[in-house]
Design a protein around this motif. Structure first.
Motif, PDB file in Angstrom:
ATOM      1  N   TRP A   1     -17.342  31.925  35.939  1.00  0.00           N
ATOM      2  CA  TRP A   1     -17.479  30.655  36.282  1.00  0.00           C
ATOM      3  C   TRP A   1     -18.201  29.943  34.629  1.00  0.00           C
ATOM      4  O   TRP A   1     -18.823  30.796  34.123  1.00  0.00           O
ATOM      5  CB  TRP A   1     -18.584  30.188  37.288  1.00  0.00           C
TER       6      TRP A   1
ATOM      7  N   SER B   1     -16.673  32.727  49.838  1.00  0.00           N
ATOM      8  CA  SER B   1     -16.272  32.072  48.492  1.00  0.00           C
ATOM      9  C   SER B   1     -17.352  31.011  48.247  1.00  0.00           C
ATOM     10  O   SER B   1     -18.155  30.649  49.129  1.00  0.00           O
ATOM     11  CB  SER B   1     -14.977  31.505  48.590  1.00  0.00           C
TER      12      SER B   1
ATOM     13  N   THR C   1     -10.329  33.060  38.638  1.00  0.00           N
ATOM     14  CA  THR C   1     -10.499  33.806  40.163  1.00  0.00           C
ATOM     15  C   THR C   1      -9.545  35.202  40.258  1.00  0.00           C
ATOM     16  O   THR C   1      -8.268  35.090  39.449  1.00  0.00           O
ATOM     17  CB  THR C   1     -10.052  33.151  41.523  1.00  0.00           C
TER      18      THR C   1
ATOM     19  N   ASN D   1     -14.252  37.430  38.915  1.00  0.00           N
ATOM     20  CA  ASN D   1     -14.467  35.835  39.049  1.00  0.00           C
ATOM     21  C   ASN D   1     -15.535  35.399  37.735  1.00  0.00           C
ATOM     22  O   ASN D   1     -16.403  36.016  37.586  1.00  0.00           O
ATOM     23  CB  ASN D   1     -14.732  35.317  40.151  1.00  0.00           C
TER      24      ASN D   1
ATOM     25  N   THR E   1     -17.965  27.078  46.950  1.00  0.00           N
ATOM     26  CA  THR E   1     -17.301  25.585  46.787  1.00  0.00           C
ATOM     27  C   THR E   1     -17.212  25.417  45.516  1.00  0.00           C
ATOM     28  O   THR E   1     -16.069  24.738  45.124  1.00  0.00           O
ATOM     29  CB  THR E   1     -18.115  24.657  47.698  1.00  0.00           C
ATOM     30  N   GLN E   2     -17.959  25.909  44.554  1.00  0.00           N
ATOM     31  CA  GLN E   2     -17.959  25.638  43.125  1.00  0.00           C
ATOM     32  C   GLN E   2     -17.037  26.307  42.511  1.00  0.00           C
ATOM     33  O   GLN E   2     -16.969  27.470  42.568  1.00  0.00           O
ATOM     34  CB  GLN E   2     -19.262  25.867  42.400  1.00  0.00           C
ATOM     35  N   ASP E   3     -15.880  25.776  41.859  1.00  0.00           N
ATOM     36  CA  ASP E   3     -14.696  26.473  41.409  1.00  0.00           C
ATOM     37  C   ASP E   3     -14.822  27.366  40.388  1.00  0.00           C
ATOM     38  O   ASP E   3     -15.507  26.757  39.405  1.00  0.00           O
ATOM     39  CB  ASP E   3     -13.496  25.447  41.234  1.00  0.00           C
ATOM     40  N   ALA E   4     -14.432  28.307  40.318  1.00  0.00           N
ATOM     41  CA  ALA E   4     -14.305  29.258  39.252  1.00  0.00           C
ATOM     42  C   ALA E   4     -13.326  29.023  38.365  1.00  0.00           C
ATOM     43  O   ALA E   4     -12.120  28.317  38.830  1.00  0.00           O
ATOM     44  CB  ALA E   4     -14.164  30.696  39.786  1.00  0.00           C
TER      45      ALA E   4
END
Length: 208
Positions: free
Chosen positions: A158, A175, A183, A156, A177-180
């Motif tokens: 970020w 997981s 993924t 993953n 909450t901050q989107d990668a």
């Protein structure tokens, strides 16, 4: 879900996405190092057209049964210091870097293994690069060297500098909450040269 079989030294996995320029980056991956492999190995390498050694995580076996890890950013090779035991088990490896103060860190199984700051070129990680699993890119997207031998999964990425508590959360298979920006998905990888599927696993196997 799928199992991915690659043969080295030619084998690798390529992430199929267009990366933005990144003033910060964090990458996590789970690896299972082949205990019989004794060479310097590249877990992943990110290369840009204008600079090949943009971002890379490398490992090598020491004389005491440990796999030492080193981070490369903008071609600058950090020391081999963080480590995990050469025990054939799965280990969760995370790295982070940010441009503002040059801070970088390596986390092994949720625990910080090494860190530093201030000795970096103050620029973004170049965008439009190529991220390769299991090989070092000596040229942009090719001329592979220093292969990784073992299993890789759960990559993953970020475009921000994550913190230690977040790496602990990820190590526990939770997981964020901050989107990668990327993924793990076999469907978003180009595999070379051979792919076999297994309904029970979602790992990439790299071996001689």
């Amino acid at each position: 879900e799928s199992n991915l079989l690659l043969s080295l030294p030619e084998g690798y996995g390529r992430v199929n996405m267009t990366f933005p320029a990144m003033p910060a980056v964090s990458v996590c991956v789970r690896v299972q190092w082949d205990p019989q492999w004794y060479q310097v190995s590249t877990m992943y390498s990110y290369a840009a057209a204008v600079f090949t050694n943009e971002f890379q995580l490398r490992g090598q076996l020491d004389g005491t049964g440990r796999i030492l890890l080193a981070l490369i950013v903008h071609g600058q090779h950090r020391p081999y210091k963080a480590f995990f035991p050469n025990d054939g088990a799965w280990h969760h490896l995370c790295v982070t870097w940010r441009k503002t103060d040059g801070h970088w860190a390596i986390y092994v199984d949720g625990v910080r293994g090494d860190m530093g700051s201030g000795s970096d070129t103050p620029r973004d990680i170049h965008g439009d690069g190529i991220l390769i699993l299991g090989q070092d890119q000596d040229s942009f997207g090719g001329n592979f060297t220093e292969p990784f031998v073992g299993n890789i999964t759960d990559l993953n990425v970020w475009d921000t500098a994550l913190e230690q508590r977040q790496f602990r959360t990820l190590n526990g298979c939770s997981s964020l909450t901050q989107d990668a920006i990327f993924t793990w998905s076999i469907d978003n990888m180009t595999r070379h040269p051979v792919v076999e599927y297994d309904e029970y696993e979602n790992i990439m196997v790299l071996h001689l």
